[in-house]
Write a protein that holds these residues in place. Structure first.
Motif, PDB file in Angstrom:
ATOM      1  N   GLN A 122       1.166  -1.055  -0.339  1.00  0.00           N
ATOM      2  CA  GLN A 122       0.341   0.120  -0.178  1.00  0.00           C
ATOM      3  C   GLN A 122       0.922   0.914  -0.047  1.00  0.00           C
ATOM      4  N   THR A 123       1.433   1.635  -0.861  1.00  0.00           N
ATOM      5  CA  THR A 123       2.623   2.549  -0.913  1.00  0.00           C
ATOM      6  C   THR A 123       1.989   3.868  -1.178  1.00  0.00           C
ATOM      7  N   SER A 124       0.845   3.906  -1.737  1.00  0.00           N
ATOM      8  CA  SER A 124       0.154   5.968  -1.994  1.00  0.00           C
ATOM      9  C   SER A 124       0.770   6.132   0.077  1.00  0.00           C
ATOM     10  N   SER A 125       0.108   5.510   1.282  1.00  0.00           N
ATOM     11  CA  SER A 125      -0.064   5.787   2.350  1.00  0.00           C
ATOM     12  C   SER A 125       1.555   6.280   2.387  1.00  0.00           C
ATOM     13  N   ALA A 126       2.276   5.831   2.201  1.00  0.00           N
ATOM     14  CA  ALA A 126       3.841   6.372   2.365  1.00  0.00           C
ATOM     15  C   ALA A 126       4.127   7.561   1.453  1.00  0.00           C
ATOM     16  N   ALA A 127       3.263   7.401   0.075  1.00  0.00           N
ATOM     17  CA  ALA A 127       4.401   8.296  -0.508  1.00  0.00           C
ATOM     18  C   ALA A 127       3.252   9.633  -0.659  1.00  0.00           C
ATOM     19  N   TYR A 128       2.193   9.498   0.701  1.00  0.00           N
ATOM     20  CA  TYR A 128       1.465  10.941   0.977  1.00  0.00           C
ATOM     21  C   TYR A 128       2.190  11.738   2.053  1.00  0.00           C
ATOM     22  N   LEU A 129       2.831  10.884   2.759  1.00  0.00           N
ATOM     23  CA  LEU A 129       4.760  11.260   3.505  1.00  0.00           C
ATOM     24  C   LEU A 129       5.128  12.691   2.719  1.00  0.00           C
ATOM     25  N   TYR A 186       3.977  15.439   0.766  1.00  0.00           N
ATOM     26  CA  TYR A 186       3.125  16.525   1.511  1.00  0.00           C
ATOM     27  C   TYR A 186       4.628  16.840   1.980  1.00  0.00           C
ATOM     28  N   ALA A 187       6.129  16.468   2.655  1.00  0.00           N
ATOM     29  CA  ALA A 187       7.427  17.246   2.382  1.00  0.00           C
ATOM     30  C   ALA A 187       7.641  17.967   1.777  1.00  0.00           C
ATOM     31  N   ALA A 188       7.755  17.439  -0.273  1.00  0.00           N
ATOM     32  CA  ALA A 188       7.938  17.845  -0.668  1.00  0.00           C
ATOM     33  C   ALA A 188       6.856  18.833  -1.264  1.00  0.00           C
ATOM     34  N   ALA A 189       6.009  19.207  -1.282  1.00  0.00           N
ATOM     35  CA  ALA A 189       5.369  19.889  -1.210  1.00  0.00           C
ATOM     36  C   ALA A 189       5.938  21.735  -0.330  1.00  0.00           C
ATOM     37  N   GLU A 190       5.453  21.153   0.546  1.00  0.00           N
ATOM     38  CA  GLU A 190       6.433  22.027   2.317  1.00  0.00           C
ATOM     39  C   GLU A 190       7.830  22.606   1.288  1.00  0.00           C
ATOM     40  N   GLY A 197      -0.659  13.665  -1.202  1.00  0.00           N
ATOM     41  CA  GLY A 197      -0.166  14.140  -0.096  1.00  0.00           C
ATOM     42  C   GLY A 197       0.120  16.106   0.462  1.00  0.00           C
ATOM     43  N   ALA A 198       0.448  16.231  -1.085  1.00  0.00           N
ATOM     44  CA  ALA A 198       1.097  17.065  -1.791  1.00  0.00           C
ATOM     45  C   ALA A 198       0.608  18.366  -1.517  1.00  0.00           C
ATOM     46  N   LYS A 199      -1.005  17.834  -2.023  1.00  0.00           N
ATOM     47  CA  LYS A 199      -1.839  19.123  -2.110  1.00  0.00           C
ATOM     48  C   LYS A 199      -2.726  19.045  -0.588  1.00  0.00           C
ATOM     49  N   ALA A 200      -2.782  17.805  -0.097  1.00  0.00           N
ATOM     50  CA  ALA A 200      -2.891  18.488   1.718  1.00  0.00           C
ATOM     51  C   ALA A 200      -1.631  19.652   2.236  1.00  0.00           C
ATOM     52  N   ALA A 201      -1.069  19.196   1.660  1.00  0.00           N
ATOM     53  CA  ALA A 201       0.089  20.396   2.820  1.00  0.00           C
ATOM     54  C   ALA A 201       0.429  21.712   1.779  1.00  0.00           C
ATOM     55  N   ILE A 234       5.220  15.782   9.935  1.00  0.00           N
ATOM     56  CA  ILE A 234       5.428  14.425   8.544  1.00  0.00           C
ATOM     57  C   ILE A 234       4.929  13.332   9.820  1.00  0.00           C
ATOM     58  N   ASP A 235       6.135  13.176  11.108  1.00  0.00           N
ATOM     59  CA  ASP A 235       5.864  12.515  11.628  1.00  0.00           C
ATOM     60  C   ASP A 235       4.244  12.019  12.280  1.00  0.00           C
ATOM     61  N   ALA A 236       3.324  13.116  12.975  1.00  0.00           N
ATOM     62  CA  ALA A 236       2.227  13.657  13.255  1.00  0.00           C
ATOM     63  C   ALA A 236       1.031  13.025  11.787  1.00  0.00           C
ATOM     64  N   VAL A 237       2.026  13.722  10.549  1.00  0.00           N
ATOM     65  CA  VAL A 237       0.911  12.254   9.384  1.00  0.00           C
ATOM     66  C   VAL A 237       0.545  11.802   9.124  1.00  0.00           C
ATOM     67  N   GLU A 238       2.103  10.609   9.634  1.00  0.00           N
ATOM     68  CA  GLU A 238       2.340   9.500   9.798  1.00  0.00           C
ATOM     69  C   GLU A 238       1.253   9.085  10.749  1.00  0.00           C
ATOM     70  N   GLN A 239       1.055   9.349  11.843  1.00  0.00           N
ATOM     71  CA  GLN A 239       0.280   8.690  12.934  1.00  0.00           C
ATOM     72  C   GLN A 239      -0.836   8.385  12.672  1.00  0.00           C
ATOM     73  N   LYS A 240      -1.790   9.767  12.208  1.00  0.00           N
ATOM     74  CA  LYS A 240      -2.733   9.922  11.888  1.00  0.00           C
ATOM     75  C   LYS A 240      -3.194   8.769  10.494  1.00  0.00           C
ATOM     76  N   ILE A 241      -2.037   8.845  10.198  1.00  0.00           N
ATOM     77  CA  ILE A 241      -2.653   7.630   9.075  1.00  0.00           C
ATOM     78  C   ILE A 241      -2.294   6.526   9.378  1.00  0.00           C
ATOM     79  N   SER A 242      -1.263   6.150  10.308  1.00  0.00           N
ATOM     80  CA  SER A 242      -1.047   4.466  10.628  1.00  0.00           C
ATOM     81  C   SER A 242      -2.704   4.351  11.797  1.00  0.00           C
TER      82      SER A 242
END
Length: 349
Positions: free
Chosen positions: A146-153, A156-160, A188-192, A330-338
């Motif tokens: 399920q790579t979309s969840s990691a790619a989301y992170l 998100y970082a790339a956009a920031e 993830g980019a658009k969320a950021a 990013i850590d906080a976003v990952e925790q929310k995904i998990s």
């Protein structure tokens, strides 16, 4: 989300693997394998090693298994000519290997044909899965990620991190296991940054670094300052273009910055993270569970962040290029995904 060491992550994945195994009966009970009488395993690569991502990750997992388990490993490079792939897989099956492994949709049909004809052979297909309701595949284990969840992170970082507000993505081809990276990255980019601009192009190949470089240069010329190639060896060319332009890149499949560091420090320096599809680790677990009689042959496993099967690289380059405040975000976003509080879009259900 707390950061884990490589060892801790591996333990988490190992425990998760035992949970997966409890959900279905294995194809066979544990056998008495030893270094003198090892499990004989063949990995058939439809291409060549040296892509510094997808295939190399699979090979690394088998080498780890060879070093630590009663396993004898043969890696067969079938080359880039599709007419050679089915014969290579059939030859490996006929050679008497206990387990034959191949990856991606290109090889799934061949495995579906061979599996019922060779019921004593176990097959592992990674990064794709057959329709188990329509094939005689009780001796096939399919692993998807399920790579979309990691790619989301990463998105998100790339956009920031982007100074221009423009990102680029380059896909080798369009099919779910590739496009799923892009789906998560874009979301993830658009969320950021909802106003982020994302340039996208499909190369049509995974084996053309020159084309990857050409596409990346065009995206850089259009203002992209972070590029995410999801394109195997084609992506290496894209990474080189980013290196030469002194911009930023996201690696794919493996921790590409660390891989490049030994031979091309300038390349490593621009890869601030990678979206890891931990193929090698999952194959190691699958072989260990096969030896112990726990592997769930006849089923499909879809693994993601909670199982430790995907993630982003948090290495020295990540620490250097991503500010501490953004790393915490990013850590906080990952925790929310998990926890299921954020559910990234996905093409794999």
């Amino acid at each position: 989300m707390p950061r884990f060491s490589v060892g801790q992550t591996f333990v988490a994945l190992f425990l998760a693997a035992n949970l997966w195994a409890s959900a279905a009966l294995p194809v066979a009970q544990a056998a008495d394998y030893s270094k003198e009488h090892p499990l004989k395993v063949a990995l058939v690569v439809h291409g060549f090693l040296g892509d510094k991502s997808f295939m190399d990750s699979a090979a690394a997992g088998l080498e780890k298994a060879k070093a630590e388990l009663p396993v004898d490993v043969k890696i067969i490079e079938a080359g880039n000519d599709p007419s050679r792939w089915q014969p290579a897989l059939a030859d490996a099956t006929d050679a008497g290997y206990d387990v034959v492994i191949a990856g991606t949709f290109d090889m799934t049909g061949f495995i579906v044909d061979l599996a019922p004809q060779n019921p004593e052979t176990k097959f592992i297909i990674f990064d794709d899965a057959p329709d188990f309701s329509k094939c005689s595949c009780s001796n096939v284990l399919a692993i998807e990620y399920q790579t979309s969840s990691a790619a989301y992170l990463a998105g998100y970082a790339a956009a920031e991190l982007s100074k221009t507000g423009t990102l680029g993505t380059i896909s080798g081809m369009e099919f779910p296991t590739v496009t799923n990276f892009k789906v998560g990255f874009d979301e993830g980019a658009k969320a950021a940054r909802p106003d982020i601009k994302i340039l996208s192009q499909v190369a049509g190949t995974f084996d053309d670094p020159a084309k990857g470089k050409e596409i990346a240069r065009a995206q850089l010329d259009q203002g992209a300052d972070v590029i995410f190639p999801i394109a195997g060896a084609t992506g290496i060319g894209a990474l080189q273009a980013v290196r030469d332009a002194h911009k930023l890149a996201v690696g794919v499949d493996s921790d590409q910055a660390t891989i490049f560091a030994a031979t091309d420090q300038a390349q490593a320096d621009v890869i601030f993270t990678s979206v890891e599809k931990r193929i090698g680790r999952s194959l190691y677990i699958a072989l260990k569970d096969t030896i112990e009689g726990k592997a769930k042959y006849g089923t499909r496993l879809l693994l993601g962040l909670p199982e430790g099967a995907v993630g982003i690289s948090r290495n020295a380059y990540y620490e250097k290029l991503v500010p501490a405040g953004l790393r915490a975000e990013i850590d906080a976003v990952e925790q929310k995904i998990s926890k299921g509080e954020i559910v990234p879009e996905t093409l794999l259900k």
